[in-house]
Each structure stands twice: as C-alpha cells, then as structure tokens.
Design a protein around this motif. Structure first.
Motif, mmCIF file in Angstrom:
data_model
loop_
_atom_site.group_PDB
_atom_site.id
_atom_site.type_symbol
_atom_site.label_atom_id
_atom_site.label_comp_id
_atom_site.label_asym_id
_atom_site.label_seq_id
_atom_site.Cartn_x
_atom_site.Cartn_y
_atom_site.Cartn_z
ATOM 1 N N VAL B 243 -0.175 -54.279 5.871
ATOM 2 C CA VAL B 243 -0.786 -55.126 6.890
ATOM 3 C C VAL B 243 -1.278 -56.357 6.137
ATOM 4 O O VAL B 243 -2.192 -56.273 5.336
ATOM 5 C CB VAL B 243 -1.947 -54.389 7.587
ATOM 6 C CG1 VAL B 243 -2.401 -55.186 8.798
ATOM 7 C CG2 VAL B 243 -1.515 -52.992 8.003
ATOM 8 N N SER B 245 -2.205 -59.758 6.939
ATOM 9 C CA SER B 245 -3.054 -60.909 7.272
ATOM 10 C C SER B 245 -4.389 -60.360 7.754
ATOM 11 O O SER B 245 -4.490 -59.202 8.167
ATOM 12 C CB SER B 245 -2.411 -61.790 8.335
ATOM 13 O OG SER B 245 -2.542 -61.191 9.612
ATOM 14 N N SER B 248 -4.285 -59.260 11.313
ATOM 15 C CA SER B 248 -3.531 -58.022 11.510
ATOM 16 C C SER B 248 -4.331 -56.809 11.082
ATOM 17 O O SER B 248 -4.221 -55.746 11.693
ATOM 18 C CB SER B 248 -2.223 -58.066 10.723
ATOM 19 O OG SER B 248 -1.434 -59.128 11.164
ATOM 20 N N TRP B 277 3.248 -51.330 10.716
ATOM 21 C CA TRP B 277 2.574 -52.284 11.587
ATOM 22 C C TRP B 277 3.600 -53.272 12.149
ATOM 23 O O TRP B 277 4.464 -53.754 11.416
ATOM 24 C CB TRP B 277 1.507 -53.018 10.784
ATOM 25 C CG TRP B 277 0.924 -54.214 11.489
ATOM 26 C CD1 TRP B 277 1.045 -55.521 11.129
ATOM 27 C CD2 TRP B 277 0.105 -54.194 12.659
ATOM 28 N NE1 TRP B 277 0.363 -56.313 12.014
ATOM 29 C CE2 TRP B 277 -0.214 -55.531 12.973
ATOM 30 C CE3 TRP B 277 -0.359 -53.166 13.505
ATOM 31 C CZ2 TRP B 277 -0.995 -55.876 14.076
ATOM 32 C CZ3 TRP B 277 -1.133 -53.523 14.598
ATOM 33 C CH2 TRP B 277 -1.455 -54.859 14.874
ATOM 34 N N GLU B 279 3.746 -56.778 13.857
ATOM 35 C CA GLU B 279 2.960 -57.973 14.123
ATOM 36 C C GLU B 279 3.183 -58.476 15.551
ATOM 37 O O GLU B 279 2.237 -58.841 16.247
ATOM 38 C CB GLU B 279 3.398 -59.048 13.111
ATOM 39 C CG GLU B 279 2.606 -60.313 13.150
ATOM 40 C CD GLU B 279 1.179 -60.129 12.667
ATOM 41 O OE1 GLU B 279 0.997 -59.527 11.588
ATOM 42 O OE2 GLU B 279 0.267 -60.567 13.378
#
Lengths: 504, 502, 98
Positions: B243, B245, B248, B277, B279
C-alpha cells in the motif's frame, strides 16, 4: 626435452626449467595438451579443454620472459581447474546438465590470481554434479576413471582434478573440498591434495555447495607443488566476507623444512580401526612409524564427537545446498525446460527445469536439505547439527592441546569399482568419514600417498592441523614424502601402470 | 470476488461493534550509492539491467559483502525510533522461488534484527499525539522488477510473460515492524496514515532515503484485525501488501475494518491471509493461496559474518543524529509563536522549512506564514504543484516582506510584486522597478490628486468639512484609484483632512 | 520418528521446486527414509546448552565501503539468458505474488 619427459616433471621442476630458459611455456603447455589428447579418452578427467587459450597464455608468458620481465615463479606452468570454479569466457558446468553451455561473465578470485601469475589454464575438470559425491560417478557428463585402474573410481567429487594430475595430464590442478573432495580423490589416485583453513582461499567464484564447508585448494603430485600453488591462490579477498584477514603462513618454506623432531603427532583413535580396510591400516601404521623414526613424538588422541560428524555433515550440507542451488531455475541462465503438459508458468517451468536438469544425487540432497530446514524440523535437524559442530570443534581443540598435528588414513578403503556403491547412498557417504570433521571445524588438512594397499592401489595419509596453521601440514607432509621416496626409491605414483595411448 | 463497498457495514457501525487493532510493516529503500551486498549503482530510472553485478544477478559463485553505510543508516533509523541497537546480529536466508528474486532467497535479518524495542510519537490531524510501539527494524535487500506483458489487463493474471529488470535487486531496505497498535478506536485509519507520514518525514530528516512515495522508496504492508472489545484477545489478522501512498494506507485500513466487521457480524470468521490493495476500487482482494507460502526455511546466511556494532560507533552515530521532526516542530512553534492549528497547517502544507528559511531571510514569522499559507498555497493548489514547485524561494518572500515593512510598497502592491515573481520576472526588487510599483510618497504629487478628487466631488468635500470625517474614504478611494494603488492610503487620508481643513 | 511417504517426498519436492516422476518419488522415499534415520541421531548428541556453530572460523564486522563499481555490461548479463527482450530477462507468466 620430449613431451613424455615434460609431463612427468613436477611443477617446481618445470618452473625451474622455464626460469632457466631451458623450455618454453608453449612447449610445456603443448606437451600437456598432447597428453590430454592421448589419454583423456580413457580417463575422462576433462569436461572442457581450452587449447587455444592455454597456448595464448603460454605464448604471452614466453614473450614477457624473453624481455627479461620478472614473472611469478610458476609463470608458464599449466594447470587444470575443477569445473565448479567460474572462468570468464570458458564453459563452467559444475558437472551438471542444468548449467550445460554456461559461459560465466566473470572470473573467480582464485582464477584471477592464476591468470595474474601466468599459469595457462588447460581446461576444466570433471566432478560429481555440484561436487556432491565421492566417486565422480554423479557427474552429468559421465564418470572419470582412475588412472591406476580404469574400472575404478578416482574419488570425488574432484575425481577429474586428481585423475588429471595422476595421469600426467596436468602438473597442477585446483580442487574444492566440502567434505573431502580434494583429499579423498588424492588418496585413491596416489596424489597430493590440500584443503586449506576455511577462509584461507577465497570462495568468490566457487559455485557454492555448502557455503560454511567449501574450501578450494591445490592438487598436485608432490607436497612442494601443492605449497607453491597454495601460495598463488591463498590470502585475503575482500569479495569473500569469510576470507581470513591475516596473511597465509609460509607454506613453501614449511614444505622445505625437512624436520619433525620433537613434533607431537596425534593419531585419532576414532579414525582408525574397524571399518578401515586392512591394507589401508597397514600402510597408515607404516607411515606413522616412519614419522616416529624421523623424530616425531606419536601420541594417541580421542575425539568422541566424530561419531556424529557424518550425520551432522549430511544435514548441514544438504540444508545449505538446497538454498545455494535454488538459483538454478531456468530463468536467468542455463537450462530451461517447459513442462510437457499444462500451462507454461514461471513456477512450473522452474520445477520442470530442475526436475530435468538435476541428477539423482543432487535431487536427493536438495530434498533432504529442504526437509531439514522446513517448518517444524529445523531445531531437531539443522539446529542440532550446528551444535554437533561445536562439539567437534571442542574435540579438535582438546586434541590439538596434546598434539601439533593429527593424522589418520584419508579414506577407509582404496578405490572401489565403478558402480559398486551407486545404489547405496549411505555406503557412498561413508567414504568421507575421516575427511568430514576438518570441514565441520574449518581446519586445514592434507592427503598424501603413504604407499600401496595389499590390493596394489594407493593409500592416502591424512594430516590435520589447527586453523591457520596450514604450514604444519607441509612440514609433516614434506618429511613423510621424503622418507617414503627413500624407502620406495621413487614416488608412489611411479608404481601406477602406464596408460594406453588412445587419442580421443 | 472483489467486494464492492456498498455491500459492507458502514464504518461507524463497524467501529461501534468491534475494536480494531492494526500493525504496519514499512519498507524503506536506503539512499546508499551502492547496493546492500555489492558495488552496483542504485540510481532510479537507469536502463534495464545496467546496474548489476554477479552478486545482484545471483550468478553462480558470487558472494555478498555488507555495505557499511547501509548498516550505519539502519542504526540511524533505529536510534531515531528510540530502539535498542543489537550488540550482535546476523543475516539469514529467506527461501522462496520467485523470478524477481535472483538467488531464489532473500538475504534478510530474521530473528536477530539490528534494532528493536522502540517507539514513534505520531501527531494526528487535531494535534493529538499517539505513540506507536516499534517491535524491530531490520535490514534486507530489495527484489528486481517484473513487467507483465500481454494478457487483457496488464496485471499478473492473464499476462503471457514477464520481463525482469534486476537494477532494483539488492538495493538496501530497512523494514520497520510495529507491535500491534491498540487503543486507536475509530482513528485507526488516521493513525496508520499519520504513522507512515511521520516515518517518511523521519527518513528525510535523517538523510537515509529520499523517501519518494511515487518511486516506491517507501512501501507499507498493513495488518488489520478486529475483536469484540478492547479486553478481548487479538482477532485473526489480514495483511494487505504494498500500500504505497498515505491516502491508500488510510483507505485500506478503513476498508479492511468494514470488510472484516461485515463478515464477523454475520457470524463468519476471518481467514488469516495476504491481501492485495486495489487503488481504483478502494478495496482489497485475497492473494493466491499457497500451501508453502509461509515455509521460508530461514537459516543463518553462511556467506556473511555477524555484525557487532561497537558501542563507540553507535554513540558516534547517535551524536550525529539531526533534531528529530517532533522536537524540531515544537521548537519552531515556540520560536514563532504559532498556535497549534497554525503550526499544524504549516506542517501539513509542507511549509515549515519554507517558513523557517523565510524567517531567516528577514521576515517576521507571522508574515512568512501569511505568504506561504495564503497567496502562495492558493497558487500552488491552482497549479496542482506543491509549494516547493512554485519556483519561488524563501529568500524572495523575505525580500518582499522587507519591502513592505520599509514602506516602499504596501500590501496591495506586494501582491502585484508577488505576481511578477511568480511569473518569473525576477526578484521582488526587480519586479518593483520593472513594473514601477513603488509607493508614491511625494506629497506634491499626492496633493495634486487630492485636489482633483475634491474638485470632482464637491458634495463629499462639503460633508467632510461639516465634520463627517468618515466621508473622507470616498476621496481616499478616488486618489488610490488615480494613483493605481501606489499611494500610501494613510498619508492620503491625512492630506485630504488637511486640505479640507477639518 | 518421521516416515518418508511418497506424499511427504512430493510435498518437499514441491517446496524445492523439483518435478519428480512417480518412480523417482518411490525410490527417493525409500532412500530418504534410510538417510534420515541415520542422520537424526544428531539430536541425541547435543543438549539445549550446547551453542550452535554456523561459521567454522568466527569473524565479525566484515564490510565494504559504499563505493560504486562499473556494472556488468547489460549484454553480458543477458548473454546466458534462455530468453530476453528489450534488455530484460524474459520469463514465463508469473502466477500470484509473494
């Protein structure tokens, strides 16, 4: 000087002839290439012969010498290199089909040192696949045969290097010793082999079998020749984190020392007796007697933990090997095999490549090692084996408190017949029972011939010294060698039958 | 199988019924010149496979040697997280087959990390400080990079083949692992995000990494579990990988809390698994189930020797540590006299360093804050860049404020000067000259304008004369207009009153 | 005492990424049973208080300085690759992520 005369010279004598300008390196190198052509069809010591490159090196050395340049003492003396050592521009297979045709883009440190010293590299010698074996029968490219008897094994894993030297195809060779792969082939071929202290010769560029056990070293026909080669390849290398920082002891001077008076020689009780062929025992005892005659003090030492050495070794080696050999997966170099059916995925191609590319012994050990490291088994197997290692080091420490060097037969038997132990892995593993403890403890060891057994085959005599005291091997080995030559009227190897010339 | 969010329990419902526990594993690529175990270069964006050696390609025979600077950086990170630094520690091999791992094992610290038992105080948006306990920080190496070619989506599934670049393989990483983070309640997503943000700021302050999120210099694995109450034992956790960012991280925690709560509330149980994940959809999905995934067959790396950092070395590194971000922020806030909210806004806008430099260039802190968080922030937002990307230096803002304070320009002119600076017309001084923006301080010129204005608005002049002084504003306005704002309004007012004789 | 069934050999072989023929599985199960039985005695030799030795010659703190040396030329790096494309190693499709 004739080809035959040149190939029978020791490396030390060849070096002297070259320095005196009595022969050229081209002549010497060509003589050995001719000998390889003549006998290697039968012996199969070499996987690859690099005629052109060896002669080019020889010519360059001759040219430099002609200008009066000061060269390394061994410059121009050719050498064979075990095919588990990477050589830039020359195929390197480790005896495995999985690496067939691989040409490394770099040189091992010891190869750089050989090149810098001006030793023409004749070619790459045969071995058990990834150095896993004691007979060279596990080579992916067919076995090497013992020059004493072509129906017998030349030892392993470095059977190619030992046989090349024994058959006068090379005066010197490089071996690697993980559990005896230099010393046991030396023993069964009547040659000299030395496993230096762990870290004494750089491992950078040795295709790793078991990283904490592997060590490269010299293979030759005389103790002095091994010392001369040891000096070329030994010493610190910053590219190997386990390389010893201190300088190599003066092994050449030790080989010339010539005196063992007052030196305490310990006979390891656990490495003699039952399980050792009677002819091997007799030869060993006679050699010990010669050392006593030379003034050495013979003492009896006991190393009870050696009883567990073989078991510990066959856990540590497979465990480390299972990880070291993981990189052979068909993705970046070497063989790539696609599965016969089903989807073509990276995972399945890796498994198919490894299934097709590894031989039986490699598979056996990788699976054993994977198992020993896998969840739930680590402590009982790998963990306990590492503890046994501590016990063995303690036994050696106690023994070296009582003796300056330790001695034993190198191998329990003389060379056995090809195929005799192939179906029984455990029986094959037992060949290394006397050589393994030194690898587990990292100490140096030498095997030199002590004579012939009652079957007419050579017997190896093992000398062990404390870590960093490699010079003691050469001192004792030099004295014993001289005493044996005096007794026999010549080196043991001269008793070997002449090989038939069958140009390959 | 990817759930959509509207099938899920709402976040408030989820939090009302369950207590979340999070854990974070953050990987940071160290900014060393060469790799962890070999002398290959590390620059970003080089030609594929042009930063490789036999070691980083995993060629047969190659051996690793540890980069001393990487160890020093790892110790720096450990010390900055108030960790213990190991007396002695080792590398191990983590064995698994994957094409971007050239040796098919990763050289990583396992049971002997270089740093352990630390903490990081994380400041949340409202100024609350939350302490995150650090279990360990250990050294390892990065993997190469796969590019998936063919197939419909370009993602792994459906790809026909992959191309591997080993430039990144062997770049040093430090992985920082938290203990289970408990007691966050509903703020779990925010704590997770703020923790990763704080770490990123720390890496930059320490000079151990550029910590550029968009280059993947910092990557987070997010663990989430739920339990019925804070007194209950920890629940089964999931680990959402990569993950990358801040936003995120927050979203992933939030999503996992809702997803797990929905399953648990309906009587189901959570599968301990690795999840991916997404996005685009803001959801996670399960990774492929592999029977051997967890059997990494770790054992001590026999090609490397132990690392035993001397206490002298550790203390030398400690002495050289820069001021840590939290302490620095408190010191600056005190020096500047900012309120908590003002300071937080400045930090969140990435303006703290800019303000500091502007103050150093001669501006009062309040003025520096006003410029950076006002006009400049608006412009940056409009241009879609951060403040550093505006092309305006703190020295220029300092000069601008000095011009205001000396009375050479007024606030209104200052905005025009700034416009010129932003348009690349040079330093404020140069813009004042080239645009002719100096305040008109010549009374004669002003009187002329005042007289003209009074003459054109006789009724207003009369009002002022009769004592309605506030009516003077209309005349001042007219004068300002006539002088295109270059007059000092206060002085104009004085002149107006003087002229009218009020 | 562990027993090496063919299933167990297959499990470990999968972990080691080696395809084995049914006959190989059968043979290895028998051989490994014997070998494991022979080597498992290491655990009887040692106690909990025996330290483990992983390096035969103890050394510590062996470092290199953070200095860049020239890369292997990309064409040399790729020369031995079974397949390559655009300066990169071409490998079959990868299923799943680790």
């Amino acid at each position: 000087m004739s080809d035959a005369t040149l190939t029978r010279q020791t490396a030390g004598d060849l070096a002297a002839l070259l320095q005196a300008g009595e022969v050229s390196s081209v002549d010497v190198t060509q003589a050995h290439l001719d000998r390889i052509r003549d006998v290697d069809g039968a012996v199969h010591a070499f996987l690859h012969v690099s005629d052109a490159e060896a002669l080019a090196t020889a010519r360059a050395v001759d040219a430099r010498r002609a200008t009066g340049e000061r060269l390394h003492g061994l410059a121009g003396v050719p050498i064979a290199v075990k095919d588990i050592v990477v050589t830039k521009g020359q195929p390197t297979t480790a005896g495995s089909r999985i690496l067939e045709g691989w040409v490394p883009p770099y040189d091992a440190t010891l190869v750089e040192r050989l090149r810098a010293a001006g030793l023409p590299i004749l070619g790459k010698t045969n071995l058990d696949e990834f150095a896993m074996g004691s007979s060279t029968e596990h080579s992916g490219y067919g076995p090497t045969r013992n020059p004493w008897d072509l129906d017998r094994i030349p030892g392993g894993s470095g059977g190619g290097s030992a046989a090349a030297v024994a058959a006068y195809e090379a005066p010197l060779a490089i071996g690697t010793d993980t559990g005896g792969s230099i010393r046991q082939p030396a023993a069964v071929t009547g040659t000299v082999g030395v496993k230096p202290t762990y870290g004494g010769v750089s491992r950078y560029g040795l295709i790793a079998l078991a990283s904490s056990l592997d060590q490269a070293g010299p293979v030759s026909r005389t103790v002095l020749d091994s010392a001369l080669l040891h000096e070329v390849i030994g010493g610190h290398d910053p590219r190997d984190s386990t390389s010893l920082p201190e300088p190599l002891p003066d092994v050449v001077r030790a080989a010339h020392h010539g005196d063992v008076a007052g030196l305490r020689v310990g006979v390891v009780r656990e490495l003699t007796g039952d399980g050792y062929q009677s002819g091997v025992r007799a030869s060993f005892e006679a050699a010990v007697a010669l050392l006593a005659e030379a003034g050495a003090e013979i003492v009896d030492v006991s190393c009870p933990s050696f009883d567990y050495a073989l078991a510990a070794y066959y856990l540590i080696l497979p465990a480390e090997a299972s990880s070291n050999l993981a990189k052979f997966d068909g993705m970046r170099f070497g063989l790539r095999v696609e599965p016969a059916e089903g989807p073509i995925t990276a995972e399945r191609v890796m498994a198919a490549t490894r299934g097709a590319g590894f031989g039986d012994e490699a598979k056996r050990r990788i699976i054993l090692g994977t198992y020993a490291l896998s969840a739930g088994y680590y402590d009982a197997y790998y963990g306990s084996a590492q503890k046994v290692r501590t016990l063995i080091q303690r036994d050696f420490a106690a023994a070296f408190a009582k003796a300056d060097v330790l001695v034993s037969p190198t191998a329990p038997t003389t060379a056995f017949r090809l195929g005799e132990k192939l179906a029984d892995p455990l029986a094959m593993y037992l060949n290394d029972v006397a050589t393994i403890p030194a690898n587990l403890a990292g100490i140096p060891g030498m095997s030199l011939p002590s004579g012939l057994s009652d079957d007419g085959l050579p017997v190896g005599f093992q000398i062990l010294a404390p870590a960093r005291a490699d010079d003691r091997l050469y001192r004792v080995g030099g004295v014993l060698e001289a005493a044996l030559i005096e007794r026999w009227g010549g080196p043991v190897l001269s008793a070997a039958p002449e090989l038939e010339v069958t140009t390959r | 199988m990817t759930a959509t969010t509207h099938d899920l329990l709402g976040y408030e419902d989820a939090i009302a019924r369950f207590d979340p526990v999070i854990g974070l594993e953050v990987h940071v690529e160290l900014g060393t010149r060469s790799k962890m175990f070999c002398p290959s270069g590390t620059e970003f964006g080089a030609e594929p496979n042009s930063l490789v050696s036999p070691v980083s390609l995993g060629l047969p025979g190659a051996l690793p040697v540890v980069n001393r600077t990487a160890v020093e950086y790892a110790i720096r990170i450990g010390l900055a997280l108030d960790c213990q630094i190991a007396q002695t520690c080792r590398f191990a091999r983590k064995n698994y087959f994957y094409p971007d791992v050239p040796k098919n094992f990763q050289t990583s610290q396992y049971d002997e990390p270089i740093a352990y038992d630390g903490h990081l105080d994380v400041e949340l948006d409202d100024g609350d400080v939350f302490r995150v306990e650090i279990e360990r920080a250990h050294m390892e190496e990065d993997a190469g990079k796969n590019t998936h070619v063919g197939g419909r989506t370009g993602r792994i599934h459906g790809a026909e083949y992959s191309l591997v670049d080993y430039n990144r393989a062997g770049i040093p990483l430090v992985e920082i692992v938290t203990r289970p983070v408990v007691g966050t309640g509903e703020r779990a997503p925010e704590v997770a995000r703020a923790y990763v943000q704080s770490l990123r700021e720390l890496f930059r302050t320490l000079g151990v990494s550029e910590a550029r999120m968009e280059r993947g210099n910092v990557r987070a694995d997010v663990n989430v579990s739920l339990r019925p109450s804070p007194e209950a034992p920890l629940g089964t956790r999931t680990e959402t990988k990569n993950v990358n960012s801040f936003r995120s991280v927050e979203r992933a925690v939030r999503y996992e809390i809702r997803r797990q709560a929905t399953i648990l509330a309906s009587g189901g149980s959570i599968l301990q698994e690795t999840r991916h994940w997404h996005e685009d959809s803001g959801t996670t999905s399960p990774g492929r189930v592999k029977s051997d995934a967890e059997d990494y067959r770790y054992f001590p790396e026999p090609d490397l020797v132990p690392i035993s950092p001397s206490r002298e070395w550790v203390e030398e590194i400690r002495a050289g540590l820069p001021e840590r971000p939290g302490a620095r922020r408190r010191r600056l806030q005190e020096d500047w006299g900012f309120t908590d909210a003002e300071m937080r806004d400045a930090v969140n806008a990435g303006a703290a360093e800019l303000i500091e430099a502007t103050v150093a260039a001669g501006a009062p802190p309040a003025a520096a804050r006003k410029w950076w968080l006002g006009e400049l922030l608006r412009t940056a937002n409009a241009r879609g860049v951060d403040l550093g990307g505006l092309g305006v230096t703190p020295a220029q803002i300092g000069q601008l404020q000095v011009l205001v304070d000396s009375g050479r320009i007024n606030d209104k002119l200052a905005r025009q000067v700034l416009e010129g600076v932003l348009a690349g017309e040079g330093d404020p001084e140069a813009v004042v000259l080239s645009r002719g923006l100096e305040v008109v301080s010549d009374d004669a010129a002003l009187l002329e304008a005042v007289d003209a204005a009074l003459a054109s608005q006789p009724d207003v002049a009369e009002k002022i004369r009769s004592g309605r002084i506030q009516a003077a504003g209309a005349i001042v306005g007219a004068v300002m207009k006539a002088t295109r704002g270059q007059a000092d309004a206060a002085r104009v007012r004085e002149l107006v009153l003087e002229r009218v004789g009020a | 005492m562990p027993t090496f069934s063919t299933d167990e050999v297959a499990r470990v072989a999968a972990l080691a990424r080696i395809d084995l023929e049914p006959a190989e599985l059968e043979r290895l199960a028998g051989e490994l049973e014997v070998i494991v039985h022979a080597v498992e005695r290491v655990s009887e030799a040692v106690g909990d208080d025996t330290p483990a030795t992983s390096h035969p010659i103890p050394l510590a703190n062996v470092f290199r300085e953070d200095v860049v040396e020239p890369s292997l030329p990309a064409q040399d790096a790729l020369a031995a690759a079974p397949a390559s494309e655009d300066g990169r190693f071409l490998v079959p499709q990868i299923l799943g992520e680790d």
